[in-house]
Design a protein around this motif. Structure first.
Motif, PDB file in Angstrom:
ATOM      1  N   GLY A  43       0.810  -1.208   0.000  1.00 10.56           N
ATOM      2  CA  GLY A  43       0.000   0.000   0.000  1.00 10.56           C
ATOM      3  C   GLY A  43       0.842   1.257   0.000  1.00 10.56           C
ATOM      4  O   GLY A  43       1.790   1.371   0.783  1.00 10.56           O
ATOM      5  N   LEU A  44       0.508   2.172  -0.888  1.00 14.89           N
ATOM      6  CA  LEU A  44       1.094   3.507  -0.850  1.00 14.89           C
ATOM      7  C   LEU A  44       0.086   4.375  -0.106  1.00 14.89           C
ATOM      8  O   LEU A  44      -0.982   4.685  -0.630  1.00 14.89           O
ATOM      9  N   VAL A  45       0.421   4.713   1.130  1.00 19.99           N
ATOM     10  CA  VAL A  45      -0.490   5.463   1.988  1.00 19.99           C
ATOM     11  C   VAL A  45      -0.115   6.939   1.886  1.00 19.99           C
ATOM     12  O   VAL A  45       1.032   7.317   2.148  1.00 19.99           O
ATOM     13  N   TYR A  46      -1.096   7.762   1.530  1.00 20.76           N
ATOM     14  CA  TYR A  46      -0.847   9.184   1.264  1.00 20.76           C
ATOM     15  C   TYR A  46      -1.745  10.051   2.122  1.00 20.76           C
ATOM     16  O   TYR A  46      -2.949   9.780   2.238  1.00 20.76           O
ATOM     17  N   ASP A  47      -1.149  11.067   2.742  1.00 23.16           N
ATOM     18  CA  ASP A  47      -1.905  12.074   3.480  1.00 23.16           C
ATOM     19  C   ASP A  47      -1.786  13.377   2.700  1.00 23.16           C
ATOM     20  O   ASP A  47      -0.744  14.044   2.732  1.00 23.16           O
ATOM     21  N   ALA A  48      -2.838  13.719   1.965  1.00 22.42           N
ATOM     22  CA  ALA A  48      -2.815  14.905   1.099  1.00 22.42           C
ATOM     23  C   ALA A  48      -2.681  16.200   1.897  1.00 22.42           C
ATOM     24  O   ALA A  48      -2.128  17.182   1.399  1.00 22.42           O
ATOM     25  N   ALA A  49      -3.169  16.218   3.143  1.00 28.08           N
ATOM     26  CA  ALA A  49      -3.129  17.440   3.942  1.00 28.08           C
ATOM     27  C   ALA A  49      -1.693  17.903   4.193  1.00 28.08           C
ATOM     28  O   ALA A  49      -1.429  19.103   4.301  1.00 28.08           O
ATOM     29  N   VAL A  50      -0.761  16.950   4.279  1.00 29.46           N
ATOM     30  CA  VAL A  50       0.637  17.313   4.537  1.00 29.46           C
ATOM     31  C   VAL A  50       1.558  16.856   3.406  1.00 29.46           C
ATOM     32  O   VAL A  50       2.774  17.013   3.492  1.00 29.46           O
ATOM     33  N   PHE A  54      -3.873   4.274  -0.895  1.00 29.35           N
ATOM     34  CA  PHE A  54      -4.781   4.490   0.228  1.00 29.35           C
ATOM     35  C   PHE A  54      -4.595   5.884   0.798  1.00 29.35           C
ATOM     36  O   PHE A  54      -3.532   6.492   0.643  1.00 29.35           O
ATOM     37  N   ARG A  55      -5.634   6.357   1.476  1.00 29.62           N
ATOM     38  CA  ARG A  55      -5.520   7.577   2.263  1.00 29.62           C
ATOM     39  C   ARG A  55      -5.204   7.203   3.696  1.00 29.62           C
ATOM     40  O   ARG A  55      -5.689   6.196   4.206  1.00 29.62           O
ATOM     41  N   GLY A  56      -4.394   8.018   4.344  1.00 30.40           N
ATOM     42  CA  GLY A  56      -4.069   7.794   5.744  1.00 30.40           C
ATOM     43  C   GLY A  56      -3.869   9.123   6.446  1.00 30.40           C
ATOM     44  O   GLY A  56      -3.794  10.172   5.802  1.00 30.40           O
ATOM     45  N   ASP A  57      -3.763   9.070   7.748  1.00 31.18           N
ATOM     46  CA  ASP A  57      -3.620  10.265   8.581  1.00 31.18           C
ATOM     47  C   ASP A  57      -2.230  10.276   9.200  1.00 31.18           C
ATOM     48  O   ASP A  57      -1.906   9.427  10.044  1.00 31.18           O
ATOM     49  N   ALA A  58      -1.397  11.233   8.777  1.00 28.31           N
ATOM     50  CA  ALA A  58      -0.019  11.301   9.253  1.00 28.31           C
ATOM     51  C   ALA A  58       0.083  11.647  10.733  1.00 28.31           C
ATOM     52  O   ALA A  58       1.154  11.519  11.323  1.00 28.31           O
ATOM     53  N   VAL A  78       7.107  10.568   5.008  1.00 29.10           N
ATOM     54  CA  VAL A  78       8.089  11.399   4.301  1.00 29.10           C
ATOM     55  C   VAL A  78       7.376  12.228   3.246  1.00 29.10           C
ATOM     56  O   VAL A  78       6.304  11.847   2.760  1.00 29.10           O
ATOM     57  N   ALA A  79       7.966  13.343   2.891  1.00 25.11           N
ATOM     58  CA  ALA A  79       7.422  14.173   1.815  1.00 25.11           C
ATOM     59  C   ALA A  79       7.348  13.352   0.535  1.00 25.11           C
ATOM     60  O   ALA A  79       8.254  12.553   0.236  1.00 25.11           O
ATOM     61  N   ARG A  80       6.283  13.518  -0.203  1.00 26.26           N
ATOM     62  CA  ARG A  80       6.073  12.746  -1.440  1.00 26.26           C
ATOM     63  C   ARG A  80       7.293  12.824  -2.351  1.00 26.26           C
ATOM     64  O   ARG A  80       7.738  11.818  -2.914  1.00 26.26           O
ATOM     65  N   GLU A  81       7.864  13.989  -2.509  1.00 31.38           N
ATOM     66  CA  GLU A  81       9.008  14.159  -3.412  1.00 31.38           C
ATOM     67  C   GLU A  81      10.251  13.416  -2.923  1.00 31.38           C
ATOM     68  O   GLU A  81      11.165  13.158  -3.702  1.00 31.38           O
ATOM     69  N   THR A  82      10.303  13.057  -1.630  1.00 30.40           N
ATOM     70  CA  THR A  82      11.434  12.303  -1.090  1.00 30.40           C
ATOM     71  C   THR A  82      11.561  10.948  -1.780  1.00 30.40           C
ATOM     72  O   THR A  82      12.652  10.385  -1.867  1.00 30.40           O
ATOM     73  N   LEU A  83      10.455  10.423  -2.285  1.00 34.15           N
ATOM     74  CA  LEU A  83      10.499   9.134  -2.978  1.00 34.15           C
ATOM     75  C   LEU A  83      11.474   9.161  -4.150  1.00 34.15           C
ATOM     76  O   LEU A  83      12.082   8.147  -4.489  1.00 34.15           O
ATOM     77  N   LEU A  84      11.621  10.326  -4.776  1.00 36.73           N
ATOM     78  CA  LEU A  84      12.500  10.429  -5.940  1.00 36.73           C
ATOM     79  C   LEU A  84      13.958  10.194  -5.583  1.00 36.73           C
ATOM     80  O   LEU A  84      14.761   9.825  -6.437  1.00 36.73           O
ATOM     81  N   VAL A 110       5.667   8.662  -7.931  1.00 36.91           N
ATOM     82  CA  VAL A 110       5.521  10.114  -7.768  1.00 36.91           C
ATOM     83  C   VAL A 110       4.757  10.694  -8.952  1.00 36.91           C
ATOM     84  O   VAL A 110       3.854  11.512  -8.801  1.00 36.91           O
ATOM     85  N   SER A 111       5.084  10.232 -10.157  1.00 31.83           N
ATOM     86  CA  SER A 111       4.372  10.700 -11.353  1.00 31.83           C
ATOM     87  C   SER A 111       2.897  10.305 -11.299  1.00 31.83           C
ATOM     88  O   SER A 111       2.012  11.109 -11.612  1.00 31.83           O
ATOM     89  N   LYS A 112       2.612   9.083 -10.892  1.00 30.57           N
ATOM     90  CA  LYS A 112       1.237   8.615 -10.833  1.00 30.57           C
ATOM     91  C   LYS A 112       0.447   9.345  -9.742  1.00 30.57           C
ATOM     92  O   LYS A 112      -0.731   9.625  -9.918  1.00 30.57           O
ATOM     93  N   LEU A 113       1.109   9.645  -8.628  1.00 32.23           N
ATOM     94  CA  LEU A 113       0.434  10.400  -7.575  1.00 32.23           C
ATOM     95  C   LEU A 113       0.055  11.782  -8.067  1.00 32.23           C
ATOM     96  O   LEU A 113      -1.025  12.291  -7.762  1.00 32.23           O
ATOM     97  N   ARG A 114       0.929  12.418  -8.834  1.00 33.26           N
ATOM     98  CA  ARG A 114       0.620  13.751  -9.372  1.00 33.26           C
ATOM     99  C   ARG A 114      -0.635  13.694 -10.232  1.00 33.26           C
ATOM    100  O   ARG A 114      -1.473  14.600 -10.202  1.00 33.26           O
ATOM    101  N   LEU A 115      -0.769  12.614 -11.016  1.00 34.55           N
ATOM    102  CA  LEU A 115      -1.947  12.474 -11.879  1.00 34.55           C
ATOM    103  C   LEU A 115      -3.203  12.157 -11.076  1.00 34.55           C
ATOM    104  O   LEU A 115      -4.300  12.549 -11.464  1.00 34.55           O
ATOM    105  N   ALA A 116      -3.023  11.425  -9.958  1.00 32.21           N
ATOM    106  CA  ALA A 116      -4.177  11.001  -9.162  1.00 32.21           C
ATOM    107  C   ALA A 116      -4.729  12.126  -8.297  1.00 32.21           C
ATOM    108  O   ALA A 116      -5.862  12.053  -7.836  1.00 32.21           O
ATOM    109  N   LEU A 117      -3.945  13.152  -8.049  1.00 33.65           N
ATOM    110  CA  LEU A 117      -4.353  14.206  -7.115  1.00 33.65           C
ATOM    111  C   LEU A 117      -5.214  15.254  -7.792  1.00 33.65           C
ATOM    112  O   LEU A 117      -5.159  15.492  -8.938  1.00 33.65           O
TER     113      LEU A 117
END
Length: 197
Positions: A62-69, A152-156, A173-179, A190-197
């Motif tokens: 799972g790639l868990v993402y918290d869009a708020a942060v 998935f969505r999650g709460d940091a 970690v910051a999304r861009e840290t994945l790079l 990271v590219s797919k997350l940009r498209l999904a947001l």
């Protein structure tokens, strides 16, 4: 969390094939790299979900993402000694997204929901086949993991509860840290997350 047990191995294989077909239609440029998974699922002589299948087997993560942060959740894998998304072997019981959500919760303590709403209807954001080194301690030779990764969505701010037998650390970690991590997969994500947001 929704848990849907699939009735039998044939139903589970059909579910995985359907997920693979949807993914291939959504990401046609990746179709050539999915041949090994398609062949594994088409071969009815071996169980594609059994970790004893050294030709390769299905894993979920799972790639868990918290869009708020703008952060993603990573674990430091004890055996592989690298930062990765949480995940693990499919247990041969339920939908792939449910398996991925369970792995996230077991390894990190973080409860997740689907990317769009409060259900677990999570999108399949990546499929990756990668070699796993031999692990004599577990009696495993070199083999391949065919990993189905769900967003998935999650709460940091939620408390972390790592499964220390499996992980050496858990952090957001910051999304861009994945790079900066040594994996072409993270660049795709990271590219797919940009498209999904």
């Amino acid at each position: 969390m929704l848990f849907e047990t699939l009735a039998n191995p044939a139903e589970l294989r059909a579910h995985a094939l359907a997920e693979l077909q949807k993914y291939s239609a959504h990401f046609p440029a990746e179709s050539a790299g999915l041949k090994a998974i398609a062949e594994l699922l088409a071969d009815t002589s071996a169980d594609p979900f059994s970790r004893a299948n050294m030709q390769g087997h299905i894993t979920t993560s799972g790639l868990v993402y918290d869009a708020a942060v703008d952060k993603v959740l990573l674990i430091h894998h004890r055996t592989l000694n690298r930062w990765l998304q949480p995940g693990g072997h499919h247990e041969g019981l339920d939908r792939l997204d449910v398996s991925a959500a369970r792995e996230v919760e077991e390894e990190t303590g973080v409860q997740v929901c689907g990317a769009q709403d409060q259900t677990l209807d999570a999108p399949l954001i990546d499929i990756d086949s990668h070699a796993i080194p031999a692990n004599p301690g577990k009696g495993e030779g070199v083999h391949v993991h065919h990993d189905f990764l769900y967003l998935f969505r999650g709460d940091a701010t939620a408390p972390l509860s790592p499964q220390w037998e499996e992980v050496q650390g858990v952090r957001w970690v910051a999304r861009e840290t994945l790079l900066a991590l040594p994996s072409a997969r993270f660049g795709r994500l990271v590219s797919k997350l940009r498209l999904a947001l």
